[in-house]
Write an enzyme that holds these catalytic residues in place. Structure first.
Site, PDB file in Angstrom:
ATOM      1  N   GLU A   1       3.702  13.271  -4.907  1.00 27.59           N
ATOM      2  CA  GLU A   1       2.894  13.216  -3.507  1.00 27.59           C
ATOM      3  C   GLU A   1       3.893  14.053  -2.535  1.00 27.59           C
ATOM      4  O   GLU A   1       5.309  13.937  -2.525  1.00 27.59           O
ATOM      5  CB  GLU A   1       3.139  11.710  -3.036  1.00 27.59           C
ATOM      6  CG  GLU A   1       2.713  11.641  -1.499  1.00 27.59           C
ATOM      7  CD  GLU A   1       2.484  10.261  -1.165  1.00 27.59           C
ATOM      8  OE1 GLU A   1       3.303   9.315  -1.443  1.00 27.59           O
ATOM      9  OE2 GLU A   1       1.196   9.722  -0.715  1.00 27.59           O
TER      10      GLU A   1
ATOM     11  N   GLU B   1       0.877  -1.103   0.007  1.00 25.90           N
ATOM     12  CA  GLU B   1      -0.053  -0.032   0.068  1.00 25.90           C
ATOM     13  C   GLU B   1       0.910   1.120   0.041  1.00 25.90           C
ATOM     14  O   GLU B   1       1.793   1.479   0.918  1.00 25.90           O
ATOM     15  CB  GLU B   1      -0.999   0.128   1.270  1.00 25.90           C
ATOM     16  CG  GLU B   1      -2.113   0.913   1.044  1.00 25.90           C
ATOM     17  CD  GLU B   1      -1.715   2.287   1.490  1.00 25.90           C
ATOM     18  OE1 GLU B   1      -1.641   3.195   0.958  1.00 25.90           O
ATOM     19  OE2 GLU B   1      -2.086   2.456   2.818  1.00 25.90           O
TER      20      GLU B   1
END
Ligand code: NAP
Ligand code: MG
Length: 476
Positions: free
Chosen positions: A380, A249
């Site tokens: 990000e 993840e």
């Protein structure tokens, strides 16, 4: 309250073989908090051996009912210690105390969910051609390594440990170097609740020192990882050598899409916390806002006003919404992005500065006029920075939403049902919410498309990831 400061191996706290320790700093005050034992290669070997022994000799033969009981007992103890655990998290990573309490409660709920789920995780009976009796079993894998980050240390730890244990595996939990404390308490409380020694071990230590050893250890059957895409890619490469099971993840650059037909005022008021919660250190942060041009100006005005009202400050105060960033290094990384935005001519509608005083704080920044090629739009950031852009055409907007290697989360605001269904189908992400900003539901699958990851945490789906499907044929 005494902070745990040793490894948790074979049912008790102990120092690392090397005697090495990692200093922790309270990011809200910049003062030393604790020095925690740092595992080395010898500790990895000892912990994996002990976990495998405990699994093979005892744990894998526990009935589902017995596993259910111990999982509920763990949840009960977590709830009894909720306040202590929340205070620890608050001091360790600057998590606002209200959020910390919610996250410990969430961890307990994850144990409760899997306590109940394991007796509903059914196989099949299959009417095979030749007759006889054919059935499937969900077999545990053995020892699982769970490697977790510092942004939501406790819930992410629980959502790997709980389904893995429920499915009959042993677990080595490796917390991030910055946030080992609640993980260590989890190991100890789980044992106190009746989990046999060795079934859950907690190994704080630098990923650079012990990560590869965990991933390549022949007795580790699966690596369940949450963290950066860079380390995820590295783990996948290492795991390919012996075809080790992995779930990853990873990062995100999630969209928040606001159509003019939506209750855009509500969207504007609630959207700041969809990116700034946890001081933006959230893989689901809605860091790219797409607003239909007809409502762009009034939306931005409300969004900025709501951002200015956010309570930034001492995480120990119940009214605080944004604490400090986790470390000086993380703040410096975020500031590099802000410098880049300034140089490229983005407009700062608010924020982006350090408030005076101690602590790794940063005022939440709303950036306008950000170019589609700019780093702040593409990468990000993992800090309190959001970019807002107008759009005119739905099709072109969706193309831009999907023009990222990531695909984790996102929100979509519209009152047009057909549009909601169409756009929800077209956005490439593992989780999406309509007229809401929620991403995580214990009962539902959570994970990413594309470079946001492989596999799913949470829900019944996670149990599939911690088991092998076995087919058994019995002749009649
Ligand atoms: P990271 O390096 O990926 O760390 C995540 C976990 O992996 C930590 O437990 C880390 O241990 C461990 N690790 C590090 N090197 C390893 C290796 N070679 N093998 C196995 N495990 C290893 O993330 P980070 O450095 O903390 O943060 C960097 C960026 O990653 C952030 O700015 C953000 O963009 C992203 N991130 C995403 C998430 C998410 O929820 N998806 C969470 C955190 C960070 P150590 O702590 O000891 O290094
Ligand atoms: Mg790292």
């Amino acid at each position: 309250m005494k902070l745990p400061d040793q490894l948790f191996v074979d049912g008790s706290y102990r120092d690392s073989a090397s005697g090495r320790r990692t200093p922790l700093v309270n990011p809200a005050t910049e003062t030393p908090l604790a020095e925690v034992a740092a595992a080395d290669l010898a500790d990895v070997d000892a912990a994996v051996d002990s976990a495998h022994r405990a699994w093979e000799s005892n744990w894998r033969d526990w009935t589902p009912g017995k596993r259910t009981e111990v999982m509920y007992a763990i949840a009960r103890l977590l709830r009894e210690h909720l306040e202590d655990l929340a205070q620890i998290e608050c001091q360790n990573i600057g998590k606002p105390i209200g959020d910390a309490r919610d996250e410990i409660g969430l961890g307990a709920r994850v144990f409760e969910f899997y306590a109940g789920a394991i007796t509903k995780f059914c196989g099949q009976t299959i009417p095979v051609w030749r007759g006889g009796f054919d059935y499937t079993l969900h077999a545990p894998l053995g020892v699982v390594a769970a490697i977790v980050p510092w942004n939501f240390p406790f819930p992410i730890g629980c959502w790997k440990v709980a389904p893995a244990l429920a499915a009959g595996n042993a677990v080595i939990l490796k917390p991030a170097s910055l946030s080992p404390l609640t993980a260590l308490k989890l190991g100890q409380l789980a044992c106190e609740a009746g989990l046999p020694p060795g079934v859950l071990q907690v190994l704080p230590g630098a990923g650079s020192a012990i990560g590869d050893a965990l991933v390549t250890h022949p007795l580790i059957r699966k690596v369940s990882f949450t963290g950066s895409t860079e380390i995820g890619r590295h783990i996948m490469e290492l795991a390919s050598r012996d075809l080790k099971r992995i779930s990853l993840e990873l990062g995100g650059k999630s969209p928040n899409i606001v159509f003019a037909d939506a209750d855009w005022e509500r969207a504007a008021e609630t959207s700041p916390m969809s990116v700034f919660a946890n001081t933006g250190q959230d893989c689901c942060a809605r860091s790219r806002v797409f607003v239909e041009r007809k409502v762009y100006e009034p939306f931005v005005e409300k969004f900025v006003a709501a951002t200015r009202k956010l309570a930034v400050g001492d995480p120990a105060k119940p009214e605080t919404q944004l604490g400090p960033l986790v470390s000086a290094g993380q703040r410096a990384t975020v500031e590099e992005y802000l410098t880049d935005a300034r140089q490229r001519g983005s407009r700062f509608a608010c924020g982006g500065n350090r408030p005076v005083g101690k602590g790794y704080y940063l005022e939440p920044a709303v950036l306008l006029e950000v170019g589609q090629a700019d780093r702040c739009w593409r990468e990000e950031i993992f800090g309190p920075v959001v970019a807002v852009r107008p759009f005119d055409d739905e099709t072109a907007m969706i193309r831009e939403v999907n023009a990222t290697p990531y695909g984790l989360s996102g929100s979509l605001w519209t009152n047009d049902l057909r549009r909601a269904l169409r756009v929800a189908r077209q956005v490439e992400s593992g989780v999406l919410s309509v007229n809401s900003h929620s991403s995580v539901h214990v009962e539902a699958p959570f994970g990413g498309f594309k470079q946001s990851g492989i596999g799913r945490d949470l829900g019944m789906n996670a149990l599939e990831g911690y088991t092998e499907l076995k087919n058994v044929y019995v002749a009649e």
